[in-house]
Design a protein around this motif. Structure first.
Motif, PDB file in Angstrom:
ATOM      1  N   LEU A  55      22.727  47.828   0.441  1.00  0.00           N
ATOM      2  CA  LEU A  55      21.805  46.699   0.308  1.00  0.00           C
ATOM      3  C   LEU A  55      21.266  46.582  -1.117  1.00  0.00           C
ATOM      4  O   LEU A  55      21.057  45.471  -1.624  1.00  0.00           O
ATOM      5  N   VAL A  56      21.069  47.740  -1.771  1.00  0.00           N
ATOM      6  CA  VAL A  56      20.624  47.698  -3.167  1.00  0.00           C
ATOM      7  C   VAL A  56      21.689  47.057  -4.041  1.00  0.00           C
ATOM      8  O   VAL A  56      21.397  46.225  -4.908  1.00  0.00           O
ATOM      9  N   ASN A  57      22.954  47.441  -3.836  1.00  0.00           N
ATOM     10  CA  ASN A  57      24.036  46.864  -4.631  1.00  0.00           C
ATOM     11  C   ASN A  57      24.185  45.366  -4.391  1.00  0.00           C
ATOM     12  O   ASN A  57      24.643  44.633  -5.265  1.00  0.00           O
ATOM     13  N   MET A  58      23.782  44.921  -3.206  1.00  0.00           N
ATOM     14  CA  MET A  58      23.838  43.495  -2.893  1.00  0.00           C
ATOM     15  C   MET A  58      22.578  42.760  -3.325  1.00  0.00           C
ATOM     16  O   MET A  58      22.475  41.544  -3.151  1.00  0.00           O
ATOM     17  N   GLY A  59      21.610  43.505  -3.895  1.00  0.00           N
ATOM     18  CA  GLY A  59      20.390  42.894  -4.383  1.00  0.00           C
ATOM     19  C   GLY A  59      19.394  42.527  -3.308  1.00  0.00           C
ATOM     20  O   GLY A  59      18.510  41.692  -3.521  1.00  0.00           O
ATOM     21  N   VAL A  60      19.524  43.177  -2.121  1.00  0.00           N
ATOM     22  CA  VAL A  60      18.633  42.818  -1.013  1.00  0.00           C
ATOM     23  C   VAL A  60      17.329  43.593  -1.053  1.00  0.00           C
ATOM     24  O   VAL A  60      16.263  43.068  -0.730  1.00  0.00           O
ATOM     25  N   THR A  61      17.358  44.856  -1.445  1.00  0.00           N
ATOM     26  CA  THR A  61      16.166  45.692  -1.436  1.00  0.00           C
ATOM     27  C   THR A  61      16.203  46.628  -2.628  1.00  0.00           C
ATOM     28  O   THR A  61      17.137  46.566  -3.458  1.00  0.00           O
TER      29      THR A  61
END
Length: 363
Positions: free
Chosen positions: A65-71
């Motif tokens: 999720l971090v790599n996807m910019g979500v959190t």
């Protein structure tokens, strides 16, 4: 209820009767091989059957999720709809980028089922730590009513796209080597002699598993067709005398050239007499088995008629001639109701006594 023995018999009375097979089916080209790939990924979309309380799963999901910019990395995302899985595949020889290969997905956490999940994009690497394929796709299991079906291991057909191939150069070689799938001096010699007689002069067996074939100058340009002709050539492989026994199912597989020597065995209520004689020799499935079945009888252990009636134990006598096939013995034992466990013990006893000249493998 009496257990019946499941018997599978493969009998060849001589090498001449053994079937010829293609070289392609018993040997591979040296240097032409597949490679193993492996990667770790996530399966999403599970209906509460994913990993529970696994820090590895939570961390992997958070990183995704971090790599996807979500959190951000300070948050630790939890979900029972996610499972960490191991993704494995076999990269075939000469496969090209863009082609698809099958992958196997296995749960490595405490997920109870991967059914209806979706494998997220997972790079799978070789032993050199390079990415050779990327896997992604839906997890499809069999029918819900299938018994004893594992729902944490599955195969995804064409679930990965090849990103790069392993270089394999076969052009320009002055010779090729065949690697036999099973090392055998006789088979290697037969392959070499058969190819030499067929016009591939200079072919020789280097060792029990390798046969070297020289390539003439005119064949080096069309090496693919040259190898195809070699692989389609028919030979008769040799086989050792072998008996394979499955203790769980009672299955017995008998190889060619298995013969019996004179011996006498008593096992429970079964007595086996394999007698020497000039009429022994070659005995196959016909007359030899008929003689064995005619010789079987039920008799008690001596005494007058009154003693025989009082004797409860019945001796089942099986008589065979020297040189009889093992299949004749097994069929005779089946006819008198011998259990799979008794048959296994009898075969092992024959081997120990030196009356069975064959390798016994118990699985």
């Amino acid at each position: 209820m009496r257990k019946y023995l499941l018997l599978i018999v493969l009998i060849c009375l001589g090498v001449a009767e053994s079937p010829a097979v293609r070289i392609k089916d018993i040997a591979t080209i040296s240097g032409v091989r597949s490679n193993q790939l492996m990667g770790v990924g996530l399966v999403a979309g599970l209906k509460g059957t994913g990993d529970t309380g696994s820090k590895v799963t939570d961390k992997a999901l958070t990183n995704l999720l971090v790599n996807m910019g979500v959190t951000n990395r300070q948050d630790l995302y939890h979900s029972k709809n996610i499972a960490v899985v191991m993704v494995t595949a076999e990269l075939p020889a000469f496969v090209k980028p863009g082609q698809k290969i099958d992958v196997f997905v296995s749960s490595i956490g405490d997920a109870t089922s991967l059914r209806d999940g979706n494998l997220l994009m997972t790079p799978i690497k070789g032993a050199d730590d390079q990415v050779y394929a990327v896997a992604q796709g839906p997890i499809i299991l069999g029918g819900r009513g299938a018994a004893n079906r594992s729902e944490t291991v599955c195969k995804v057909v064409e679930g990965a796209i090849v990103e790069q191939s392993v270089p394999m150069e076969i052009a320009g070689k002055s010779s090729i080597a065949l690697n036999l799938n099973k090392s055998d001096f006789s088979t290697a010699t037969r392959v070499a002699e058969a190819l030499d007689r067929a016009g591939y002069s200079g072919t020789r067996a280097i060792d029990p598993s390798t046969v070297e074939i020289p390539i003439e100058a005119e064949d080096r340009e069309g090496l693919v067709s040259f190898i195809a002709r070699v692989q389609d050539f028919m030979v008769v492989p040799d086989a050792v005398a072998k008996v394979v026994i499955n203790q769980r199912t009672g299955t017995v597989v008998i190889g060619e050239n298995v013969r019996l020597s004179p011996v006498a065995i008593s096992h429970g209520d079964v007595e086996i007499h394999i007698e020497s004689g000039s009429e022994g020799g070659e005995e196959g499935e016909g007359e030899g088995l008929d003689d064995a079945l005619l010789a079987m009888n039920q008799a008690t252990a001596g005494g007058d008629q009154a003693a025989q009636q009082q004797k409860e134990k019945v001796i089942k006598l099986v008589q065979l001639r020297e040189g009889s096939t093992l299949s004749s013995l097994v069929k005779a034992l089946n006819s008198v109701g011998t259990s799979p466990q008794d048959l296994i013990a009898i075969l092992q006893g024959l081997k120990t006594a030196g009356a069975l000249a064959a390798e016994i493998e118990v699985i």
